[in-house]
Scaffold this active site. Structure first.
Site, PDB file in Angstrom:
ATOM      1  N   CYS A  14       5.040   8.739  -9.052  1.00  0.00           N
ATOM      2  CA  CYS A  14       4.835   7.306  -9.279  1.00  0.00           C
ATOM      3  C   CYS A  14       4.741   6.554  -7.966  1.00  0.00           C
ATOM      4  O   CYS A  14       3.843   5.729  -7.766  1.00  0.00           O
ATOM      5  CB  CYS A  14       5.961   6.748 -10.129  1.00  0.00           C
ATOM      6  SG  CYS A  14       7.601   7.316  -9.639  1.00  0.00           S
ATOM      7  N   HIS A  25      10.220   0.656  -8.991  1.00  0.00           N
ATOM      8  CA  HIS A  25      10.522   0.762  -7.566  1.00  0.00           C
ATOM      9  C   HIS A  25       9.906  -0.450  -6.861  1.00  0.00           C
ATOM     10  O   HIS A  25       8.920  -1.007  -7.333  1.00  0.00           O
ATOM     11  CB  HIS A  25       9.862   2.011  -6.968  1.00  0.00           C
ATOM     12  CG  HIS A  25      10.143   3.277  -7.696  1.00  0.00           C
ATOM     13  ND1 HIS A  25      11.400   3.801  -7.817  1.00  0.00           N
ATOM     14  CD2 HIS A  25       9.320   4.158  -8.341  1.00  0.00           C
ATOM     15  CE1 HIS A  25      11.344   4.941  -8.490  1.00  0.00           C
ATOM     16  NE2 HIS A  25      10.091   5.175  -8.828  1.00  0.00           N
TER      17      HIS A  25
HETATM   18  N1  LIG Z   1      10.597   9.524 -14.924  1.00  0.00           N
HETATM   19  C1  LIG Z   1       9.831   9.103 -13.989  1.00  0.00           C
HETATM   20  O1  LIG Z   1      10.022   7.970 -13.593  1.00  0.00           O
HETATM   21  C2  LIG Z   1       8.742   9.943 -13.405  1.00  0.00           C
HETATM   22  C3  LIG Z   1       7.712   9.305 -12.716  1.00  0.00           C
HETATM   23  C4  LIG Z   1       6.671  10.062 -12.212  1.00  0.00           C
HETATM   24  C5  LIG Z   1       6.682  11.430 -12.326  1.00  0.00           C
HETATM   25  N2  LIG Z   1       7.740  12.019 -12.973  1.00  0.00           N
HETATM   26  C6  LIG Z   1       7.690  13.475 -13.071  1.00  0.00           C
HETATM   27  O2  LIG Z   1       7.339  13.806 -14.382  1.00  0.00           O
HETATM   28  C7  LIG Z   1       7.968  15.028 -14.755  1.00  0.00           C
HETATM   29  C8  LIG Z   1       8.769  14.791 -16.017  1.00  0.00           C
HETATM   30  O3  LIG Z   1       9.776  13.847 -15.755  1.00  0.00           O
HETATM   31  P1  LIG Z   1      10.414  12.983 -16.912  1.00  0.00           P
HETATM   32  O4  LIG Z   1      11.115  11.867 -16.231  1.00  0.00           O
HETATM   33  O5  LIG Z   1       9.408  12.659 -17.941  1.00  0.00           O
HETATM   34  O6  LIG Z   1      11.485  13.989 -17.475  1.00  0.00           O
HETATM   35  P2  LIG Z   1      12.317  13.874 -18.843  1.00  0.00           P
HETATM   36  O7  LIG Z   1      13.577  14.583 -18.598  1.00  0.00           O
HETATM   37  O8  LIG Z   1      12.353  12.471 -19.336  1.00  0.00           O
HETATM   38  O9  LIG Z   1      11.428  14.685 -19.877  1.00  0.00           O
HETATM   39  C9  LIG Z   1      11.235  16.061 -19.758  1.00  0.00           C
HETATM   40  C10 LIG Z   1      10.971  16.637 -21.128  1.00  0.00           C
HETATM   41  O10 LIG Z   1      10.722  18.024 -20.994  1.00  0.00           O
HETATM   42  C11 LIG Z   1      11.377  18.722 -22.022  1.00  0.00           C
HETATM   43  N3  LIG Z   1      11.676  20.046 -21.521  1.00  0.00           N
HETATM   44  C12 LIG Z   1      12.675  20.423 -20.705  1.00  0.00           C
HETATM   45  N4  LIG Z   1      12.590  21.744 -20.457  1.00  0.00           N
HETATM   46  C13 LIG Z   1      11.514  22.198 -21.117  1.00  0.00           C
HETATM   47  C14 LIG Z   1      10.896  23.463 -21.249  1.00  0.00           C
HETATM   48  N5  LIG Z   1      11.397  24.529 -20.631  1.00  0.00           N
HETATM   49  N6  LIG Z   1       9.796  23.559 -22.013  1.00  0.00           N
HETATM   50  C15 LIG Z   1       9.285  22.480 -22.644  1.00  0.00           C
HETATM   51  N7  LIG Z   1       9.840  21.237 -22.537  1.00  0.00           N
HETATM   52  C16 LIG Z   1      10.927  21.123 -21.787  1.00  0.00           C
HETATM   53  C17 LIG Z   1      12.609  17.895 -22.322  1.00  0.00           C
HETATM   54  O11 LIG Z   1      12.952  18.045 -23.671  1.00  0.00           O
HETATM   55  C18 LIG Z   1      12.135  16.498 -22.067  1.00  0.00           C
HETATM   56  O12 LIG Z   1      11.655  15.939 -23.243  1.00  0.00           O
HETATM   57  C19 LIG Z   1       8.767  15.460 -13.543  1.00  0.00           C
HETATM   58  O13 LIG Z   1       7.988  16.266 -12.745  1.00  0.00           O
HETATM   59  C20 LIG Z   1       9.011  14.160 -12.836  1.00  0.00           C
HETATM   60  O14 LIG Z   1       9.270  14.324 -11.470  1.00  0.00           O
HETATM   61  C21 LIG Z   1       8.728  11.302 -13.541  1.00  0.00           C
END
Ligand SMILES: NC(=O)c1ccc[n+]([C@@H]2O[C@H](COP(=O)([O-])OP(=O)(O)OC[C@H]3O[C@@H](n4cnc5c(N)ncnc54)[C@H](O)[C@@H]3O)[C@@H](O)[C@H]2O)c1
Ligand SMILES: NC(=O)c1ccc[n+]([C@@H]2O[C@H](COP(=O)([O-])OP(=O)(O)OC[C@H]3O[C@@H](n4cnc5c(N)ncnc54)[C@H](O)[C@@H]3O)[C@@H](O)[C@H]2O)c1
Ligand SMILES: NC(=O)c1ccc[n+]([C@@H]2O[C@H](COP(=O)([O-])OP(=O)(O)OC[C@H]3O[C@@H](n4cnc5c(N)ncnc54)[C@H](O)[C@@H]3O)[C@@H](O)[C@H]2O)c1
Ligand SMILES: NC(=O)c1ccc[n+]([C@@H]2O[C@H](COP(=O)([O-])OP(=O)(O)OC[C@H]3O[C@@H](n4cnc5c(N)ncnc54)[C@H](O)[C@@H]3O)[C@@H](O)[C@H]2O)c1
Lengths: 339, 339, 339, 339
Positions: A140, A220
């Site tokens: 992000c 942010h």
């Molecule tokens: N949250 C943010 O602000 C944000 C912003 C930009 C990028 N990201 C990136 O996006 C990615 C996801 O982050 P998020 O915040 O959405 O995470 P999150 O924890 O909210 O969601 C992750 C999801 O993946 C599922 N999961 C976990 N292990 C799994 C597996 N082995 N197989 C299938 N599903 C599985 C979980 O149930 C959960 O629903 C990360 O790489 C993070 O760095 C996050």
């Protein structure tokens, strides 16, 4: 119709699912969860087939009254593209699965550049993503930086960027992460990883970043300084922002001076989940000291990468001629016009 | 069509405006603001005629590009009912204006009971509001208490209520109010005003409340203990909640244990502005020690009174035969089904 | 013995009182409050004669069992120097009183430079304060900036400073100010007032600052970038900091990465009120990109100006030959050695 | 001199060490850490021999310049009593070690009652601790509840206690735990463990508790309701509190209405680490509805158990005739008088 699977239906995954479902040229063929949760109920309500990581956990879902379509491998097999939105560090482990089934895959910023060998930001390097098997949508913060730096660079040349990122401590729905009453240097060392991450998309940019974490949940804040090659005016910068489909202006007359007021505005405008897909640049902050451009921009951590994922799918599937076309399709399908 | 004016288009007013606009038997003939702001832009976008408190401030709105329809008095004159959602203490000063123009008026919980001489909660005393000129919709906390107490009282008799209210420090869009890192007794003295306020709707209830403020923005949390007249079971209480159109259950399988996760759920369900109009009662908290009922409920301060205002309008305009009819109309028009 | 009165015994005033009382060449002849409070009880306990702003409020103090010595004017008459630590904007109104009684006065950073016509930072311009009637000790942020910039400038020449200040929302004991969950630009416009304020002490420095407020209570965090005239190394910068009596290093081996951990450390070291009088510079953050120096420093808003006030008193009363002598006396009397 | 070892020199351990060191009849023969940290430096400064859990980590300490006296086993061997203040769940694993070396041991509230088979609160059951090998000092919340309930029970008989505990999210020096903007039910189910935990000290008390967590760092707040056997007056309750060596009154004239203002007061009074060892009961909150007593008390999570540990040591070593004697010795050595 491009068949899209969302592996990891969490903060990012559920938004990407809804954004994909809204596109005329794409469909969601499945989303995945590891355990019963409010999000799993919502997936059912939305009609997204719900696959689970470990099929032996199915009884837990049954008991909770959540319908399960099968396991993740079954979902992968049916997909043209998988958007992997599992937590940082998990995504890379899924690579073999995607290779095995010859499916295209997109990872998020929590994975390293190397997972895909190519880092993507729609308005910067859409062309290079065309036809690829693997792509990583940058984080992000990096997305927000790339958009503004690239746009200013194209118009006036960017000699040097120095930026401080003040990051939200946890996502709004998280309750275990802090901090409660602290400003945390993350990292203490300078530069933070954001500078090099920008360079994974824009290799020629001289950028150094500093980063910290504060006890907030929404957006942010970036304090940005850029030395420009050519002279520019505040008005010219404002025009560039207004013309960009993924950047918007927080105008003085709104009275908005904070991330909280921006969220209120997003809700009032009727944005789904209060999502701000665009860089929110404070118009009154844009200013110059000689050839140095200063500005503040707020970046909605949960949202800006969502539209980038949609464009990445389209680029990889050769579904649009160029960035502008894809971005317009994506935005229009979402009814999204930058503020 | 009942002509409704919203005097004070802020946190409560803007929600009431949208809820009224959604009703088949009502229309928004105007909303009011005191100065240019993001909300004023939104009023324009929604097509609500925007009136201003002091007409000599019109140039400020013109300059900001916000369309103004006239001053508040002009708005009042056209209305059948005014919903006064100005800040607490301001509303009472507007009473003369409403009397002068012979318009019906509804005040919010920030005003004293005496402003209207009648305090309203739809599921408790709809009948008594019929045809009235003046009504006060009780505060968010009081509304939440009245709903559950009245429902349990009808079924099992409530001998005594003891409740602790842990209140959010500021609304999500406010940035000046705190606290930052403190639990503030508000008031130190016991009882807090909430008990007597409940009695303004349910005079026969023996209730004592304690209240404090914490550094959160979304929802109050009520820890409630009630001594019941008759024996009851957890299942019977759950049934009462499920049957109530303005109360809902937070079920264990959702994994939700906090206000933050509830907000996430509201957003995911597609609720406008993440509004939770219903008492959110934690199913797993409902329990008994002898004849004492215990439960936790979360109350969305910005939302629960919104639907009450709509019902109040209908009652005062004799627009529905009874509470059940009005509540159903209101909920249906909003596409609202309690969780 | 220099007779010192503290007008305004609040966050800053009470600390200055204790620091003055600890000095061998100074005594506290009175402190002032406007209404009964915990601080007034503490003033009594410490044996500071307590004067009150409005003598007709004396019964309130009597009733609370707080001893009152008289009104503020009586206190002023006995003083050689008044440290005015009333809230920003009030101090300037007291100027006439100080002029009338021919007493020397020191104001705090909440007042404008013009109130005294001279702005002070001990390690930067002690000499210029000698013998003056009026002086203003610059704000906590400005003090922190002046110390490091001046020290680096003397050694290597500072061409340009660009700094972002992430400020605490409220002092630890305040409960009304926020924000709760927001990053607030303060101001939205660039530069913030901190740059010009530094120039009131160090007129030749080219500095531009950006500032925001976050929901924390303890310490501001500065992200600083400086272009230097001469080449320097990390080690040389570290040495400058170690040699400075009002700057200290947060070393990596402590594991401290945040303001909260710094406070814990201050408490553990036995610092009174957890006060950190020194700039707390994170050793691992000090680094170079070419001739550009980067570093993070945390500034305890309640404390760094306290020792500056003591030095200002001494300078104005010609009580020490030079800055180094005064600083050493002040620090020693407080048992203060920079971390 | 009683030889005391502190196993786990963290939030609780470092306070117990200082409190023990201040006692005329006790000495600190060692404290332990697992890795270099600011606290380890402080242990060195205080002159407490520092032992480490894993001796092969010694090079890490050497490199950081922290002196190490040996490993934990060596420390245990020299001790008469070990105060185990390792994190909850770790302490129980150390039991074998203490048994092996025949040393007395005290655990904290993070361990279950069963670890010692006896749960301690000085003013409630000092006698029963005399000569014991193993004792568990109950948690901060339980200690605070036991003190007030037992004192009121002795005077008027307590029929029933209903209490809601609003708990701080993280300790002030922690930066990873949250929540940021949420009220978290912990647990959702009623009762919370606090009621049964009180019964481990006061088995005859009928008590039900509800608990939640909020984003603050300093002190828990208890909203307490008790049905009394005999009639009592507010004045009588106030007297009981004033007479108790471990309870104090927050009086109205101080203006204190929150945990934050209490901390400020503790700092201003010169309490080390701002520690409030006493129950801080808000005088103006004490009140009656019939025979029901209501009150608010704030409990400093880091401090109230510290003095209890000292008394526990004395009881187990038969170092004082009774509770009153030990409590007075402990308090006096610390210069502690309840507010
Ligand atoms: N949250 C943010 O602000 C944000 C912003 C930009 C990028 N990201 C990136 O996006 C990615 C996801 O982050 P998020 O915040 O959405 O995470 P999150 O924890 O909210 O969601 C992750 C999801 O993946 C599922 N999961 C976990 N292990 C799994 C597996 N082995 N197989 C299938 N599903 C599985 C979980 O149930 C959960 O629903 C990360 O790489 C993070 O760095 C996050
Ligand atoms: N915010 C809540 O959580 C909440 C919950 C329940 C009830 N209430 C009650 O609702 C009422 C409104 O509260 P709010 O939180 O919506 O306030 P708000 O400050 O968000 O909005 C008030 C609006 O009134 C307008 N206004 C101010 N003075 C005016 C005047 N003289 N004439 C016309 N408009 C004027 C302001 O521009 C603002 O838009 C209060 O009585 C409050 O106690 C608030
Ligand atoms: N708090 C900080 O972090 C900080 C840091 C640096 C500088 N300052 C500056 O120090 C000054 C004092 O700030 P503070 O935070 O200590 O304020 P404060 O509100 O904590 O204390 C001010 C004190 O002045 C007293 N007071 C108010 N009006 C008075 C009057 N008319 N006559 C006498 N006493 C009066 C009040 O009782 C109070 O005790 C301001 O200029 C502020 O900008 C504050
Ligand atoms: N923090 C509180 O508010 C609080 C209040 C009352 C009771 N307690 C209880 O006190 C106990 C300690 O809690 P804390 O908050 O002080 O924890 P903490 O994490 O602050 O400190 C624990 C210390 O133990 C050390 N440690 C960890 N593993 C160890 C091992 N194997 N051997 C030796 N040392 C080890 C760590 O280095 C750390 O210094 C827990 O039972 C907790 O539940 C804590």
């Amino acid at each position: 119709m491009i068949k899209v699977a969302i592996n990891g239906y969490g903060t990012i995954g559920k938004r990407v699912a809804d954004a994909v479902a809204a596109q005329p040229d794409m469909e969601v063929i499945g989303v995945s969860k590891t355990k019963p949760s409010a999000e799993a109920f919502v997936a059912n309500q939305r009609g997204y087939p719900l696959y689970i990581a470990e099929i032996n956990r199915k009884p837990l879902f049954d008991e909770a009254g959540i319908e399960v379509a099968g396991d993740v491998t079954e979902m992968i097999k049916q997909a043209d593209v998988v958007v992997d939105a599992t937590p940082g560090g998990i995504g890379v482990k899924n690579k073999k699965l995607y290779e095995l089934h010859g499916v295209k895959a997109i990872w998020q910023g929590g994975e390293d550049h190397e997972v895909a060998g190519f880092s993507f930001c729609s308005s910067c390097n859409f062309e290079e993503a065309k036809g690829r098997q693997f792509t990583r949508v940058v984080s992000c913060n990096t997305t927000g930086l790339c958009r503004i730096i690239h746009a200013v660079d194209e118009a006036f040349g960017v000699k040097r960027v120095r930026a401080t990122m003040v990051r939200r401590g946890s996502d709004p729905g998280e309750v275990k992460k802090g901090p409660v009453d602290a400003i945390v240097l993350n990292p203490v060392e300078i530069p933070s990883h954001h500078g090099p991450d920008v360079q994974s998309v824009l290799p020629e940019i001289d950028i150094t970043t500093m980063a910290m974490i504060v006890p907030t949940t929404f957006m942010h804040m970036h304090a940005i300084q850029m030395d420009l090659e050519k002279e520019a005016t505040k008005e010219e910068i404002i025009e560039i922002i207004e013309a960009h489909p993924r950047m918007g202006l927080v105008r003085g007359a709104t009275g908005i001076k904070s991330t909280a007021e921006l969220k209120e505005f997003a809700q009032d405008m009727g944005r789904q989940r209060a999502d701000l897909y665009e860089n929110c640049i404070f118009a009154d902050s844009v200013g110059f000291v000689g050839n140095e451009l200063f500005l503040f921009q707020a970046i909605h951590q949960e949202a800006d990468v969502v539209v980038e994922n949609v464009d990445a799918i389209r680029a990889m599937m050769n579904g649009a001629a160029d960035a502008a076309t894809s971005i317009q399709m994506t935005n229009e399908a979402l009814g999204f016009h930058a503020i």
